[in-house]
Design an enzyme around this catalytic site. Structure first.
Site, mmCIF file in Angstrom:
data_model
loop_
_atom_site.group_PDB
_atom_site.id
_atom_site.type_symbol
_atom_site.label_atom_id
_atom_site.label_comp_id
_atom_site.label_asym_id
_atom_site.label_seq_id
_atom_site.Cartn_x
_atom_site.Cartn_y
_atom_site.Cartn_z
ATOM 1 N N LYS A 99 -7.476 7.518 3.526
ATOM 2 C CA LYS A 99 -6.336 7.327 4.436
ATOM 3 C C LYS A 99 -6.075 8.618 5.209
ATOM 4 O O LYS A 99 -6.136 9.709 4.623
ATOM 5 C CB LYS A 99 -5.080 6.966 3.637
ATOM 6 C CG LYS A 99 -5.106 5.568 3.076
ATOM 7 C CD LYS A 99 -3.795 5.211 2.410
ATOM 8 C CE LYS A 99 -3.749 3.748 2.035
ATOM 9 N NZ LYS A 99 -4.909 3.264 1.281
ATOM 10 N N ASP A 133 -8.995 3.713 6.168
ATOM 11 C CA ASP A 133 -8.011 2.656 5.920
ATOM 12 C C ASP A 133 -7.010 2.611 7.065
ATOM 13 O O ASP A 133 -6.810 3.602 7.759
ATOM 14 C CB ASP A 133 -7.223 2.957 4.636
ATOM 15 C CG ASP A 133 -8.041 2.699 3.373
ATOM 16 O OD1 ASP A 133 -9.147 2.152 3.475
ATOM 17 O OD2 ASP A 133 -7.552 3.052 2.286
ATOM 18 N N MET A 134 -6.350 1.459 7.216
ATOM 19 C CA MET A 134 -5.293 1.361 8.225
ATOM 20 C C MET A 134 -3.942 1.308 7.521
ATOM 21 O O MET A 134 -3.732 0.486 6.639
ATOM 22 C CB MET A 134 -5.490 0.103 9.085
ATOM 23 C CG MET A 134 -4.533 0.016 10.244
ATOM 24 S SD MET A 134 -4.626 1.427 11.383
ATOM 25 C CE MET A 134 -6.057 0.991 12.366
ATOM 26 N N ARG A 184 -13.646 -3.376 8.929
ATOM 27 C CA ARG A 184 -13.161 -4.066 7.726
ATOM 28 C C ARG A 184 -11.906 -4.841 8.149
ATOM 29 O O ARG A 184 -10.861 -4.254 8.410
ATOM 30 C CB ARG A 184 -12.820 -3.034 6.652
ATOM 31 C CG ARG A 184 -12.142 -3.599 5.432
ATOM 32 C CD ARG A 184 -11.857 -2.496 4.422
ATOM 33 N NE ARG A 184 -13.075 -1.949 3.860
ATOM 34 C CZ ARG A 184 -13.145 -0.764 3.231
ATOM 35 N NH1 ARG A 184 -12.074 -0.015 3.113
ATOM 36 N NH2 ARG A 184 -14.285 -0.345 2.720
ATOM 37 N N LYS A 187 -5.817 -8.716 6.290
ATOM 38 C CA LYS A 187 -4.617 -9.352 6.857
ATOM 39 C C LYS A 187 -3.524 -8.326 7.141
ATOM 40 O O LYS A 187 -2.789 -8.444 8.106
ATOM 41 C CB LYS A 187 -4.103 -10.423 5.898
ATOM 42 C CG LYS A 187 -5.025 -11.636 5.830
ATOM 43 C CD LYS A 187 -4.445 -12.751 4.992
ATOM 44 C CE LYS A 187 -5.467 -13.880 4.853
ATOM 45 N NZ LYS A 187 -4.993 -14.949 3.950
ATOM 46 N N GLY A 188 -3.411 -7.307 6.286
ATOM 47 C CA GLY A 188 -2.372 -6.277 6.477
ATOM 48 C C GLY A 188 -1.386 -6.302 5.325
ATOM 49 O O GLY A 188 -0.945 -7.378 4.916
ATOM 50 N N ARG A 293 2.074 -2.637 -3.534
ATOM 51 C CA ARG A 293 1.597 -3.528 -2.465
ATOM 52 C C ARG A 293 0.795 -4.692 -3.055
ATOM 53 O O ARG A 293 0.844 -5.801 -2.538
ATOM 54 C CB ARG A 293 0.749 -2.747 -1.436
ATOM 55 C CG ARG A 293 1.576 -1.800 -0.577
ATOM 56 C CD ARG A 293 0.827 -1.347 0.668
ATOM 57 N NE ARG A 293 -0.276 -0.453 0.381
ATOM 58 C CZ ARG A 293 -0.182 0.871 0.287
ATOM 59 N NH1 ARG A 293 0.972 1.472 0.480
ATOM 60 N NH2 ARG A 293 -1.237 1.605 0.043
ATOM 61 N N ARG A 294 0.090 -4.427 -4.181
ATOM 62 C CA ARG A 294 -0.650 -5.536 -4.826
ATOM 63 C C ARG A 294 0.335 -6.537 -5.438
ATOM 64 O O ARG A 294 0.106 -7.741 -5.403
ATOM 65 C CB ARG A 294 -1.596 -5.018 -5.928
ATOM 66 C CG ARG A 294 -2.658 -4.036 -5.497
ATOM 67 C CD ARG A 294 -3.664 -4.515 -4.491
ATOM 68 N NE ARG A 294 -3.321 -4.693 -3.114
ATOM 69 C CZ ARG A 294 -3.287 -3.748 -2.158
ATOM 70 N NH1 ARG A 294 -3.556 -2.507 -2.436
ATOM 71 N NH2 ARG A 294 -2.981 -4.054 -0.902
HETATM 72 P P1 FDA Z 1 -3.852 -13.832 0.811
HETATM 73 O O1 FDA Z 1 -2.756 -12.835 0.639
HETATM 74 O O2 FDA Z 1 -3.590 -15.058 1.607
HETATM 75 O O3 FDA Z 1 -4.398 -14.207 -0.622
HETATM 76 C C1 FDA Z 1 -5.381 -15.194 -0.834
HETATM 77 C C2 FDA Z 1 -5.591 -15.365 -2.318
HETATM 78 O O4 FDA Z 1 -6.148 -14.174 -2.859
HETATM 79 C C3 FDA Z 1 -4.319 -15.566 -3.134
HETATM 80 O O5 FDA Z 1 -3.941 -16.925 -3.158
HETATM 81 C C4 FDA Z 1 -4.725 -15.038 -4.491
HETATM 82 O O6 FDA Z 1 -5.506 -15.994 -5.167
HETATM 83 C C5 FDA Z 1 -5.612 -13.882 -4.132
HETATM 84 N N1 FDA Z 1 -4.860 -12.612 -4.055
HETATM 85 C C6 FDA Z 1 -4.512 -11.934 -2.936
HETATM 86 N N2 FDA Z 1 -3.868 -10.797 -3.249
HETATM 87 C C7 FDA Z 1 -3.792 -10.759 -4.593
HETATM 88 C C8 FDA Z 1 -3.255 -9.839 -5.521
HETATM 89 N N3 FDA Z 1 -2.648 -8.708 -5.121
HETATM 90 N N4 FDA Z 1 -3.355 -10.114 -6.842
HETATM 91 C C9 FDA Z 1 -3.989 -11.238 -7.273
HETATM 92 N N5 FDA Z 1 -4.532 -12.158 -6.429
HETATM 93 C C10 FDA Z 1 -4.432 -11.925 -5.110
HETATM 94 N N6 FDA Z 1 -4.406 -3.693 3.982
HETATM 95 C C11 FDA Z 1 -3.959 -2.785 4.894
HETATM 96 O O7 FDA Z 1 -2.883 -2.960 5.475
HETATM 97 N N7 FDA Z 1 -4.707 -1.671 5.176
HETATM 98 C C12 FDA Z 1 -5.924 -1.450 4.591
HETATM 99 O O8 FDA Z 1 -6.565 -0.437 4.873
HETATM 100 C C13 FDA Z 1 -6.406 -2.409 3.652
HETATM 101 N N8 FDA Z 1 -7.620 -2.256 3.063
HETATM 102 C C14 FDA Z 1 -8.163 -3.308 2.331
HETATM 103 C C15 FDA Z 1 -9.475 -3.245 1.889
HETATM 104 C C16 FDA Z 1 -10.046 -4.351 1.245
HETATM 105 C C17 FDA Z 1 -11.461 -4.279 0.818
HETATM 106 C C18 FDA Z 1 -9.259 -5.516 1.016
HETATM 107 C C19 FDA Z 1 -9.851 -6.727 0.344
HETATM 108 C C20 FDA Z 1 -7.942 -5.557 1.416
HETATM 109 C C21 FDA Z 1 -7.372 -4.461 2.063
HETATM 110 N N9 FDA Z 1 -6.038 -4.483 2.465
HETATM 111 C C22 FDA Z 1 -5.599 -3.527 3.358
HETATM 112 C C23 FDA Z 1 -5.093 -5.494 1.894
HETATM 113 C C24 FDA Z 1 -4.984 -6.724 2.781
HETATM 114 O O9 FDA Z 1 -4.333 -6.419 3.977
HETATM 115 C C25 FDA Z 1 -4.205 -7.864 2.079
HETATM 116 O O10 FDA Z 1 -2.905 -7.444 1.820
HETATM 117 C C26 FDA Z 1 -4.816 -8.355 0.775
HETATM 118 O O11 FDA Z 1 -6.212 -8.369 0.846
HETATM 119 C C27 FDA Z 1 -4.359 -9.810 0.465
HETATM 120 O O12 FDA Z 1 -4.742 -10.670 1.484
HETATM 121 P P2 FDA Z 1 -5.869 -11.822 1.356
HETATM 122 O O13 FDA Z 1 -6.723 -11.723 2.566
HETATM 123 O O14 FDA Z 1 -6.578 -11.710 0.082
HETATM 124 O O15 FDA Z 1 -5.097 -13.168 1.516
#
Ligand code: FDA
Length: 312
Positions: A99, A133-134, A184, A187-188, A293-294
């Protein structure tokens, strides 16, 4: 926004809680579902275990919002050490994420650039990839500008994260395409006002597919764009699988990415099917905002963890 999501995003920004919990042993134990350990050694060990299952890794030393020049330098030294740990691994298997606020962006852009260059130079020497990262929107313009300037300086192994919840993202991506970026797409994860980000999840998801179809277009791939589908959303993953099949896009022209500890089943399934899949593996003691955030993404995680602790 879901009130629970809002609550955890609020907590993620509470500096006093961050300070208090980061040095608490029990808190660090709870975060282990999403954080591989406290040290480089633990992060590298988790990475190699994933590699053995066919899952590539982007290793991240947790940290953000660094306001002290010496601390920013300590982060640089840590990343240089990571490079030493991974230099002998197969080039593509372990990459690195960082970051810009960890490297002192809040202190000054020049300092951040100087710090970033040191890491990117080492990565270039060792043939390693680095992704920026963003963070939240006060940093979007500066992150994109710095990314573009690093490409212009010849650090071609650099990638960037782009967020589909931002209204500006399609225009950012179209501007970047001729550079053949490694993107990469996620969603955010931050709290943003509706003026800049779509408040409804369905619009964020719709925009994700819109941006992804641009990244996977013939034009984008022709420029050398490398799309990284960073999502655990099965609708998005299945859409990608259909799209690449229909359009004869080879498996090495894109990859899936997920976070450490989330949908491990799906990560391994995609690896077994012969797709490129990379896990983002964080380590370090600055895990508080990342962990919150997770929880914000899936508040049900709190129940899951409470049950685990009760029945340990
Ligand atoms: P969505 O939130 O719709 O989730 C889909 C499904 O995934 C859920 O129904 C659940 O099953 C599972 N899931 C998702 N999150 C979970 C969690 N925390 N615990 C358990 N299960 C979960 N964001 C950002 O703003 N800046 C960044 O630099 C990054 N970098 C980044 C790197 C990588 C490799 C990933 C995969 C994600 C990021 N993110 C990020 C986070 C991203 O913006 C987003 O918040 C999460 O990936 C959750 O979104 P989904 O696309 O998984 O969809």
């Amino acid at each position: 926004m879901d009130p629970m999501k809002e609550f955890f995003l609020f907590l993620s920004r509470q500096k006093s809680l961050h300070k208090m919990l980061s040095s608490s042993g029990p808190f660090c134990v709870i975060t282990r579902r999403f954080v591989s350990g406290d040290t480089i050694e633990e992060g590298v060990k988790a990475s190699k275990e994933l590699n053995q299952k066919g899952v590539m890794v982007s290793l991240d030393c947790l940290g953000e919002s660094v306001l002290d020049e010496k601390m920013a330098d300590a982060v640089v030294q840590e990343y240089l050490k990571i490079m030493e740990h991974i230099k002998d691994e197969e080039a593509f298997k372990i990459s690195v994420s960082l970051k810009l606020t960890q490297l002192g962006l809040d202190i000054g852009k020049e300092l951040c650039l100087k710090n970033l260059r040191q890491i990117l130079q080492k990565a270039k020497d060792y043939g390693k990839l680095v992704t920026i990262d963003m963070e939240d929107t006060p940093y979007t313009d500066r992150t994109i500008d710095i990314y573009k300037s690093m490409l212009a300086e010849g650090f071609k192994g650099t990638g960037i994260v782009i967020q589909s919840y931002l209204r500006r993202t399609e225009s950012d991506i179209r501007n970047m395409l001729p550079l053949g970026p490694r993107v990469r797409l996620c969603k955010g994860a931050y709290k943003e006002p509706a003026t800049v980000a779509f408040p409804d999840k369905k619009d964020v998801d719709k925009n994700y597919l819109n941006i992804l179809s641009i990244l996977l277009s013939k034009e984008a791939l022709g420029y050398g764009t490398y799309p990284e589908v960073a999502s655990h959303d099965e609708k998005i993953i299945n859409w990608t699988l259909d799209y690449v099949k229909k359009n004869n896009i080879a498996h090495d022209k894109f990859e899936f990415q997920m976070l450490y500890g989330i949908r491990r089943d799906l990560q391994e399934k995609l690896a077994k099917q012969g797709y490129r899949i990379r896990a983002y593996v964080p380590y370090g003691t600055h895990c508080y905002p990342y962990f919150m955030r997770r929880l914000a993404e899936r508040p049900a995680n709190v129940l899951f963890m409470a049950k685990n602790m009760l029945y340990r």
